[in-house]
Write a protein that holds these residues in place. Structure first.
Motif, mmCIF file in Angstrom:
data_model
loop_
_atom_site.group_PDB
_atom_site.id
_atom_site.type_symbol
_atom_site.label_atom_id
_atom_site.label_comp_id
_atom_site.label_asym_id
_atom_site.label_seq_id
_atom_site.Cartn_x
_atom_site.Cartn_y
_atom_site.Cartn_z
ATOM 1 N N ALA A 163 24.494 -2.973 -9.977
ATOM 2 C CA ALA A 163 23.756 -2.569 -11.175
ATOM 3 C C ALA A 163 22.289 -2.302 -10.873
ATOM 4 C CB ALA A 163 23.867 -3.664 -12.239
ATOM 5 N N SER A 164 21.807 -2.773 -9.711
ATOM 6 C CA SER A 164 20.383 -2.639 -9.375
ATOM 7 C C SER A 164 20.099 -1.612 -8.295
ATOM 8 C CB SER A 164 19.838 -3.993 -8.917
ATOM 9 O OG SER A 164 20.052 -4.967 -9.898
ATOM 10 N N ARG A 523 14.536 -12.998 1.390
ATOM 11 C CA ARG A 523 13.968 -11.681 1.105
ATOM 12 C C ARG A 523 13.820 -11.460 -0.401
ATOM 13 N NH1 ARG A 523 17.590 -8.847 3.469
ATOM 14 N NH2 ARG A 523 18.581 -7.698 1.801
ATOM 15 N N ALA A 524 14.811 -11.876 -1.180
ATOM 16 C CA ALA A 524 14.754 -11.678 -2.627
ATOM 17 C C ALA A 524 13.593 -12.456 -3.245
ATOM 18 C CB ALA A 524 16.074 -12.093 -3.260
ATOM 19 N N LEU A 551 15.092 -7.239 -6.984
ATOM 20 C CA LEU A 551 16.243 -7.115 -7.872
ATOM 21 C C LEU A 551 17.493 -6.679 -7.116
ATOM 22 C CD1 LEU A 551 17.376 -7.144 -10.747
ATOM 23 C CD2 LEU A 551 16.551 -4.794 -11.012
ATOM 24 N N VAL A 552 17.363 -5.698 -6.229
ATOM 25 C CA VAL A 552 18.537 -5.218 -5.481
ATOM 26 C C VAL A 552 19.086 -6.325 -4.593
ATOM 27 C CG1 VAL A 552 19.397 -3.500 -3.854
ATOM 28 C CG2 VAL A 552 17.684 -2.849 -5.522
ATOM 29 N N ALA A 553 18.195 -7.020 -3.877
ATOM 30 C CA ALA A 553 18.647 -8.097 -2.992
ATOM 31 C C ALA A 553 19.283 -9.229 -3.792
ATOM 32 C CB ALA A 553 17.479 -8.616 -2.164
ATOM 33 N N GLU A 563 17.229 -12.661 -10.050
ATOM 34 C CA GLU A 563 17.454 -11.378 -10.718
ATOM 35 C C GLU A 563 16.748 -11.345 -12.074
ATOM 36 O OE1 GLU A 563 21.277 -8.613 -12.131
ATOM 37 O OE2 GLU A 563 21.602 -10.555 -11.191
ATOM 38 N N ARG A 564 16.836 -12.445 -12.815
ATOM 39 C CA ARG A 564 16.206 -12.524 -14.134
ATOM 40 C C ARG A 564 14.690 -12.327 -14.028
ATOM 41 N NH1 ARG A 564 17.668 -17.204 -15.114
ATOM 42 N NH2 ARG A 564 19.451 -16.824 -16.473
ATOM 43 N N LEU A 565 14.074 -12.993 -13.065
ATOM 44 C CA LEU A 565 12.627 -12.880 -12.909
ATOM 45 C C LEU A 565 12.211 -11.488 -12.465
ATOM 46 C CD1 LEU A 565 12.013 -16.349 -11.238
ATOM 47 C CD2 LEU A 565 11.298 -15.662 -13.532
#
Length: 809
Positions: A163-164, A523-524, A551-553, A563-565
């Motif tokens: 989705a990212s 990395r994220a 977001l992708v990672a 992802e939320r942050l």
């Protein structure tokens, strides 16, 4: 597919500047095969007076002479591509460089950032940094090879779209066509050259000393002479990394083992053998596995940040080991798996090893590692805490360091879940002076994290950037990922304190390490912290880029809290620029599973900016007020301070300076926010100007611009004009975003006639000269200049030059 100018804007600009120079007769677009010279030539376009030639080096002498003669005609310019080898021009082209009318424009291989943009355009969406980095490494930055690798990966399904954005799910493969293209260069090699190529393919590089001892010196020289390999000082490498794969892929398993044994012998005979390399080569060569040596090598690989080698070595040690070796290998393997994003596999490895390991130091390390995996990777704080308590019940009262180790780990979990006060109280119960170095490092990292959340940023920075960094290396070998996590927590503390450039630098270091090591989790989180630092700096465009990387990672690894942050940061970036965020992005932010909700208090900030951007200001402020109440109830000082600042930035009329004063625990960023709140509450231009100065000193350009803008509205006359000019200047440094506090402030304060006269005066014309040229009376010119001085907040003509550079057209 058309690729536009991705990655080549600067080079194209150099070509166009050369075209505009009447002294230019020839422009040579030079570079190695496949870097995109022909594509760049196509971007130049067909214009009158241009002679466009692709691959000039392939033309015969007569054709080249004719092209050069044509270029010397008045009004004519030759633009041609030329292939170089190892940076050298072909002999027949080299003489062109002596002509004074010749401009050479070198097209270099893509950098990492350029490759990320290039791959993103190829795939039509955001790409994970690991995918673009792997394409860059495998292609050597060559655009043609990169495009073939990406297209092959897409057709074979080894890259997927979440989705990212796009991410890598399996190793990239060399396309058949590209493999054949490279194999042509290898076909003419002698038997000695082929054997040397095989040796080099298995080792990536050979030193002069190793080359001499190998017995393959003639063959290696042949590789160099054929242009297949190149000496870089005292190290021989293939001219392109894909050659190694083309050579290695068709070898039989028996031949590969034989080559690896040669390399093993070379490494063992070197002056300083590398234990990690010896172990990896031994595994590949089928040598008997010694679990003790494999464990030593795995720890070294992990400490060096080589997660993939650590994973391979630890897995082999686990298969061959017994007793405590099993626990040690399982801990290393699971840590490496977690850092590579294999979180479910890591959990299974640890649970299985704990079931087979007797209580003791080895089991403690396994339990702590399981806690880390469940907490930072799978956002399962209750499950992580339950695992610790279950393990603790296996130990008798008074067992050395058991209570301390589990208390430190549990405190980390409490801070993660937003209970920073409880975390600090638990850490205070641990006797720090008696701890061994690895536990001392864990304690310091946890305390730095918790005290940052409580707003005690000076204390956190002292811990995170002091001698503690030396302890992290000791912890890294037993609890993988410690180095990256430490850098991220240090970045967080620095950012919340107001040392914004340092915060960004720490987070970029963490990201570079994680990217080089193939670590998804690190990395994220690191990319997210770079984005957060850039948000504080006001560079919204760059912040959005880094938030997208995070977001992708995070999405590819199932890291819901991260992802939320990242989604929230993207909403802030868009909303602060007056753009309504993508509806799907906002819906994802609203509907993600709750998890523990690391920094969950900050979630309303992203949702509020999304609401503000669609015109729902009242809803946005309600979200922030509710979020502030929750942060205050949980003693989340840093988050509450940020939320209040966002309320101020959206024009909340509530008086907020008293609460910010209570939260200002000595951090310069908190003090700047307090000045802003006090100045807004009292419409005090001087306080607001001081707030702008404070933000500017921290490198928070956008916040400084907003403070100066509000100060200008509270002031009058020349001071107001000067403040407007400062606001516009600071905003221009970060792209002049249209935030609520900046609306209208960047408009040109001068009328067209006032600007025309002021610019003429700044250029050195006298009032009389201006009057004569514009057919105006001298009095009219003087009046216009007087009004311009007042609007710009200056006193004289001497100050004009630095006052006319900011305006909005």
């Amino acid at each position: 597919m058309p690729l536009g100018t991705t990655g080549r804007d600067d080079t194209l600009q150099v070509v166009r500047v050369a075209l505009d120079d009447p002294g230019t007769s020839v422009i040579l677009i030079a570079g190695e095969a496949g870097v995109g010279k022909s594509h760049l030539l196509g971007l130049v376009g067909a214009e009158p007076g241009l002679v466009v030639v692709d691959d000039l080096h392939r033309y015969d002498d007569h054709a080249r002479a004719a092209a050069l003669t044509a270029a010397r005609e008045p009004g004519q310019t030759l633009v041609a591509t030329v292939r170089t080898e190892a940076g050298r021009f072909p002999e027949e082209i080299a003489a062109f460089g002596y002509d004074p009318g010749v401009v050479v424009v070198v097209v270099e291989p893509f950098t990492g950032a350029e490759m990320e943009a290039f791959v993103g355009e190829l795939l039509g969406g955001a790409v994970d940094a690991r995918l673009s980095a792997e394409v860059c490494r495998r292609s050597g930055g060559i655009a043609l090879f990169a495009a073939q690798l990406v297209n092959e990966a897409r057709s074979r399904g080894v890259i997927e779209r979440s989705a990212s954005g796009w991410f890598l799910t399996a190793p990239l493969m060399v396309p058949v066509g590209l493999r054949q293209q490279l194999a042509v260069r290898l076909d003419g090699l002698s038997a000695a050259g082929v054997a040397a190529a095989e040796l080099l393919a298995g080792s990536d590089a050979l030193t002069v000393e190793a080359a001499e001892r190998s017995g393959h010196a003639p063959g290696l020289d042949a590789l160099s002479a054929a242009g297949v390999a190149r000496w870089d000082q005292d190290v021989l490498r293939f001219v392109h990394p894909l050659y190694a794969e083309v050579v290695w892929e068709p070898l039989s398993p028996l031949r590969r083992r034989a080559v690896l044994r040669e390399q093993l012998a070379l490494e063992a005979g070197s002056a300083a053998p590398d234990p990690v390399r010896l172990a990896v080569l031994g595994l590949g060569a089928g040598e008997p596995a010694d679990p003790g040596s494999l464990l030593v090598a795995a720890r070294l690989a992990n400490a060096a940040g080589n997660a993939e080698s650590a994973c391979r070595l630890a897995e082999a040690a686990l298969a061959a080991g017994t007793g405590d070796q099993v626990a040690a290998a399982a801990g290393l393997l699971a840590g490496a798996q977690a850092e590579l994003g294999l979180l479910d596999a890591a959990t299974d490895t640890l649970l299985g090893a704990l079931a087979r390991t007797e209580p003791g130091p080895a089991a403690i390390v396994l339990a702590v590692t399981l806690h880390e995996v469940r907490l930072w990777g799978r956002f399962d704080q209750p499950g992580a805490a339950a695992a610790l308590h279950a393990e603790a019940r296996r130990y008798p009262d008074g067992a050395p360091f058991v209570t301390e180790a589990f208390a430190i780990a549990e405190a980390d979990g409490l801070a993660y879940a937003g209970r920073a006060g409880d975390a600090v109280r638990l850490l205070d119960s641990v006797p720090a002076a008696e701890l061994p170095p690895p536990l001392a490092s864990m304690l310091a990292t946890s305390r730095a994290h918790a005290t940052t959340l409580l707003g005690r940023t000076a204390e956190a920075i002292t811990i995170a950037t002091g001698a503690h960094e030396q302890l992290v290396e000791l912890l890294e070998s037993s609890v993988p990922g410690s180095r990256s996590k430490h850098l991220v927590i240090a970045s967080h503390a620095l950012r919340e304190h107001g040392r914004i450039p340092e915060a960004i630098e720490y987070a970029e270091r963490a990201h570079a390490l994680a990217l080089a090591d193939g670590i998804v989790v690190g990395r994220a989180w690191a990319a997210l912290n770079v984005a957060a630092g850039l948000l504080q700096a006001g560079d919204l465009e760059a912040a959005a880029t880094w938030a997208q990387r995070s977001l992708v990672a995070a999405t590819s690894a199932g890291m819901v809290d991260c992802e939320r942050l990242a989604l929230g940061a993207l909403c802030v970036c868009d909303g602060s620029r007056g753009r309504e965020p993508d509806a799907d992005l906002v819906e994802r932010l609203r509907t993600l599973p709750d998890g523990v909700g690391f920094l969950l208090h900050q979630l309303p900030i992203g949702l509020a900016w999304a609401a503000y951007a669609r015109g729902a200001r009242a809803t946005a402020l309600d979200l922030l007020r509710a979020g502030q109440d929750r942060a205050a109830a949980d003693d989340a000082v840093s988050s509450e301070s940020w939320i209040i600042h966002e309320r101020l930035r959206m024009g909340d009329p509530t008086r907020l300076d008293d609460r910010l004063g209570e939260l200002a625990t000595g951090a310069p960023l908190a003090r700047a926010r307090h000045l802003l709140a006090a100045g807004l509450a009292d419409a005090d231009a001087e306080l607001l100007r001081s707030a702008g100065d404070a933000f500017a000193a921290l490198g928070a350009r956008l916040f400084a611009a907003e403070a100066y803008a509000t100060a200008a509205r509270a002031a009058a006359g020349r001071p107001a004009a000067a403040l407007r000019r400062r606001a516009a200047a600071e905003a221009a440094r970060v792209g002049s975003p249209v935030t609520p506090l900046l609306r209208g402030i960047a408009a040109d304060p001068l009328s067209p006639r006032e600007r025309l006269i002021a610019e003429a005066a700044a250029a050195g014309e006298s009032n009389a000269q201006i009057a004569t040229r514009l057919t105006l009376s001298l009095r009219t010119v003087e009046n216009h200049l007087a009004r311009a001085y007042a609007k710009l907040g200056i006193e004289s003509r001497a100050q004009l030059d630095g006052s006319l550079d900011v305006r909005s057209d």
